[in-house]
Design a protein around this motif. Structure first.
Motif, PDB file in Angstrom:
ATOM      1  N   VAL A 263       2.006   5.865   2.967  1.00  0.00           N
ATOM      2  CA  VAL A 263       2.984   5.034   2.281  1.00  0.00           C
ATOM      3  C   VAL A 263       2.648   5.003   0.797  1.00  0.00           C
ATOM      4  O   VAL A 263       1.493   5.175   0.402  1.00  0.00           O
ATOM      5  N   SER A 264       3.654   4.800  -0.029  1.00  0.00           N
ATOM      6  CA  SER A 264       3.454   4.706  -1.472  1.00  0.00           C
ATOM      7  C   SER A 264       2.772   3.388  -1.825  1.00  0.00           C
ATOM      8  O   SER A 264       3.119   2.329  -1.292  1.00  0.00           O
ATOM      9  N   SER A 265       1.828   3.457  -2.740  1.00  0.00           N
ATOM     10  CA  SER A 265       1.146   2.244  -3.194  1.00  0.00           C
ATOM     11  C   SER A 265       2.036   1.393  -4.084  1.00  0.00           C
ATOM     12  O   SER A 265       1.690   0.254  -4.410  1.00  0.00           O
ATOM     13  N   GLU A 266       3.199   1.928  -4.497  1.00  0.00           N
ATOM     14  CA  GLU A 266       4.065   1.222  -5.437  1.00  0.00           C
ATOM     15  C   GLU A 266       5.218   0.496  -4.757  1.00  0.00           C
ATOM     16  O   GLU A 266       6.035  -0.124  -5.437  1.00  0.00           O
ATOM     17  N   SER A 267       5.308   0.574  -3.424  1.00  0.00           N
ATOM     18  CA  SER A 267       6.421  -0.055  -2.725  1.00  0.00           C
ATOM     19  C   SER A 267       5.895  -1.112  -1.770  1.00  0.00           C
ATOM     20  O   SER A 267       5.386  -0.798  -0.695  1.00  0.00           O
ATOM     21  N   GLN A 268       6.037  -2.377  -2.168  1.00  0.00           N
ATOM     22  CA  GLN A 268       5.517  -3.456  -1.346  1.00  0.00           C
ATOM     23  C   GLN A 268       6.233  -3.532  -0.007  1.00  0.00           C
ATOM     24  O   GLN A 268       5.606  -3.716   1.037  1.00  0.00           O
ATOM     25  N   HIS A 269       7.563  -3.389  -0.010  1.00  0.00           N
ATOM     26  CA  HIS A 269       8.266  -3.552   1.260  1.00  0.00           C
ATOM     27  C   HIS A 269       7.962  -2.400   2.215  1.00  0.00           C
ATOM     28  O   HIS A 269       7.900  -2.591   3.433  1.00  0.00           O
ATOM     29  N   GLU A 270       7.707  -1.188   1.686  1.00  0.00           N
ATOM     30  CA  GLU A 270       7.329  -0.096   2.569  1.00  0.00           C
ATOM     31  C   GLU A 270       5.934  -0.326   3.158  1.00  0.00           C
ATOM     32  O   GLU A 270       5.661   0.038   4.315  1.00  0.00           O
ATOM     33  N   GLN A 271       5.047  -0.929   2.399  1.00  0.00           N
ATOM     34  CA  GLN A 271       3.724  -1.279   2.928  1.00  0.00           C
ATOM     35  C   GLN A 271       3.842  -2.302   4.049  1.00  0.00           C
ATOM     36  O   GLN A 271       3.161  -2.198   5.082  1.00  0.00           O
ATOM     37  N   LEU A 272       4.710  -3.283   3.869  1.00  0.00           N
ATOM     38  CA  LEU A 272       4.915  -4.288   4.913  1.00  0.00           C
ATOM     39  C   LEU A 272       5.551  -3.679   6.158  1.00  0.00           C
ATOM     40  O   LEU A 272       5.208  -4.053   7.290  1.00  0.00           O
TER      41      LEU A 272
END
Length: 506
Positions: free
Chosen positions: A345-354
């Motif tokens: 996952v990209s470190s710059e996308s909070q919702h993708e991390q969630l």
């Protein structure tokens, strides 16, 4: 689908901390004359020399031959009034009359040919099936375009903002044909534009319109609340309710042809096992992700492409789940032996991390172990990073009127995602093989919609049957604006917003 939201209750407090002002407070006279729109990237940053040092996205300076309708359903005339395929490789576009560049020069097919040739020489676009040698002026109003292979989606492809027409003899500032012009450009600064008096189309409602790059989403939100900007794209989801409750702000959402996906590597164990991939689909609860992580902004996805794309098979695809019992059965019948899958996952996308964390919990519940790795944007799309992954969470969609390039990019063996590994090792990432390759090529070459749509929908059915990916959500973007403004009509592709109807509320 466009939704406008308002709340009856008054805002009782703003976010803690001092409001950050970027544009500064305007007097009432200045507010009537000028509005400022915040973008999530700089309108004067990057390698845009062939466009006069402004990005062709969002800004109303350059125009294309064709345009996508606001709902993404059709391709409309724009600088070209009509077009036809003369033979398998040759098209003719008839240009609109009485169109002027910002320097007063009349738009002619010769200038359009020179402009597009210069753009393609500077930035080759293989997916567009045209090169710098593709454009010829047959007369003042007729432009001939030769594709490198048969390609039915040319008219839609030319609506991409990268095909915006810049005067070929002007390189010190942007000279287009759009409703606003930029007197000067300073790299890295906000872009100030003024209404173009001789615009051929609908007259702009504002005298001046400034675009300002504010990279931090929280700062965009705070500036909108403070009245330091008049509108903003990509409002952070966590601020949505706060802004929606503010009587001074209108928050609107619009579905775009963009989908959140977990792409699964078909050539890396253990996701080379189709039953395991199907199990991961059954273990994913798209509706819960949209509600809990995306705050209800978006739609649960059943396939890789939004239903607003004309050839999407979304409505015909089966829904996998959620069905945790069926997921456990498939895990047990698969060759899975307890290996730890990698979710990238990209470190710059909070919702993708969630989202990754939520999927990890569900996979664990059906007996599949995973680990989540974050990557910076510079390395996130590296082939080697994808080779190591089992699932890669991405958001992918179209920003031109024809989304055909998405299938080739994702699922053709020689497409961008698969080409390097396919050519070097005979593998790939998400490519199912020759039969799907042939279907993609058939749709790509088709000059009639029925043939194209049938081929592309069959690709999607095969992709989902083989569980090449886990579809998650179809994106809705968020646009916030001060209540003293009206318009613009929200375009399905936010980059294609037409700013002529953006105005001060009377």
């Amino acid at each position: 689908m466009q939704r406008t939201h308002s709340r009856r209750q008054l805002l009782t407090g703003l976010a803690g901390g001092t409001m950050l002002g970027v544009a500064g407070c305007l007097s009432s006279d200045e507010a009537n004359a000028e509005k400022t729109v915040a973008l999530h990237s700089s309108p004067t940053g990057g390698n845009w020399g062939t466009y006069g040092d402004v990005t062709p996205y969002y800004t109303p300076i350059h125009e294309t031959l064709t345009a996508s309708s606001h709902d993404f359903s059709t391709i409309e005339p724009w600088l070209a009034t009509d077009w036809e395929a003369v033979d398998d490789l040759t098209w003719e576009f008839t240009l609109r009359e009485d169109v002027q560049f910002h320097d007063g020069t009349e738009l002619t097919s010769e200038l359009v040919a020179q402009s597009l040739s210069a753009l393609l020489a500077d930035r080759p676009l293989g997916w567009a099936k045209v090169t710098e040698d593709s454009f010829t002026a047959l007369d003042d109003r007729t432009l001939q375009v030769e594709t490198v292979e048969r390609f039915g989606a040319l008219a839609g492809t030319l609506s991409h903002p990268l095909f915006g027409i810049q005067h070929p003899d002007e390189d010190d500032r942007p000279i287009g044909t759009g409703p606003f012009e930029a007197p000067t450009v300073e790299l890295g600064d906000p872009l100030r534009t003024v209404a173009f008096d001789d615009y051929w189309g609908e007259e702009p409602q504002l005298e001046e319109l400034t675009f300002e790059g504010i990279l931090d989403p929280t700062t965009r939100s705070l500036n909108l609340q403070a009245g330091d900007i008049d509108a903003s794209f990509e409002i952070p989801r966590q601020d949505y309710d706060l802004l929606d409750a503010n009587d001074d702000i209108v928050v609107r959402t619009r579905q775009e042809p963009r989908t959140g996906l977990a792409m699964m590597n078909l050539y890396n164990s253990p996701t080379d096992d189709a039953d395991l991939r199907r199990a991961l689909n059954y273990a994913t609860d798209q509706a819960a992700i949209v509600d809990a992580i995306l705050d209800g902004i978006g739609e649960p996805a059943k396939g890789p492409y939004s239903p607003m794309i004309p050839w999407s098979a979304h409505d015909d695809l089966p829904t996998y789940g959620p069905d945790m019992d069926r997921a456990r059965e498939l895990v047990a019948s698969s060759g899975y032996d307890g290996e730890t899958l990698e979710i990238h996952v990209s470190s710059e996308s909070q919702h993708e991390q969630l989202i990754a964390a939520r999927m990890q919990d569900n996979f664990e519940a059906v007996g599949v172990s995973t680990t989540i790795r974050q990557f910076e944007s510079a390395s996130f799309y590296d082939v080697e990073q994808k080779r190591e992954s089992n699932l890669t969470i991405i958001e992918l969609g179209s920003i031109n009127g024809a989304a055909d390039y998405l299938l080739y990019l994702q699922f053709h063996s020689e497409g961008g995602d698969n080409a390097e590994l396919y050519e070097g090792e005979g593998t790939g990432l998400y490519n199912l093989g020759p039969e799907v390759d042939e279907l993609i090529e058939r749709g790509d070459r088709a000059l009639d919609e029925a043939t194209k749509h049938d081929a592309y929908r069959e690709v999607q059915r095969r992709v989902m049957d083989a569980a090449v990916l886990v579809p998650i959500y179809h994106k809705e973007y968020v646009f916030g604006q001060r209540t003293e403004t009206t318009g613009p009509e929200m375009h399905a592709v936010p980059h294609m917003t037409r700013w002529t109807e953006f105005a001060e509320d009377a």
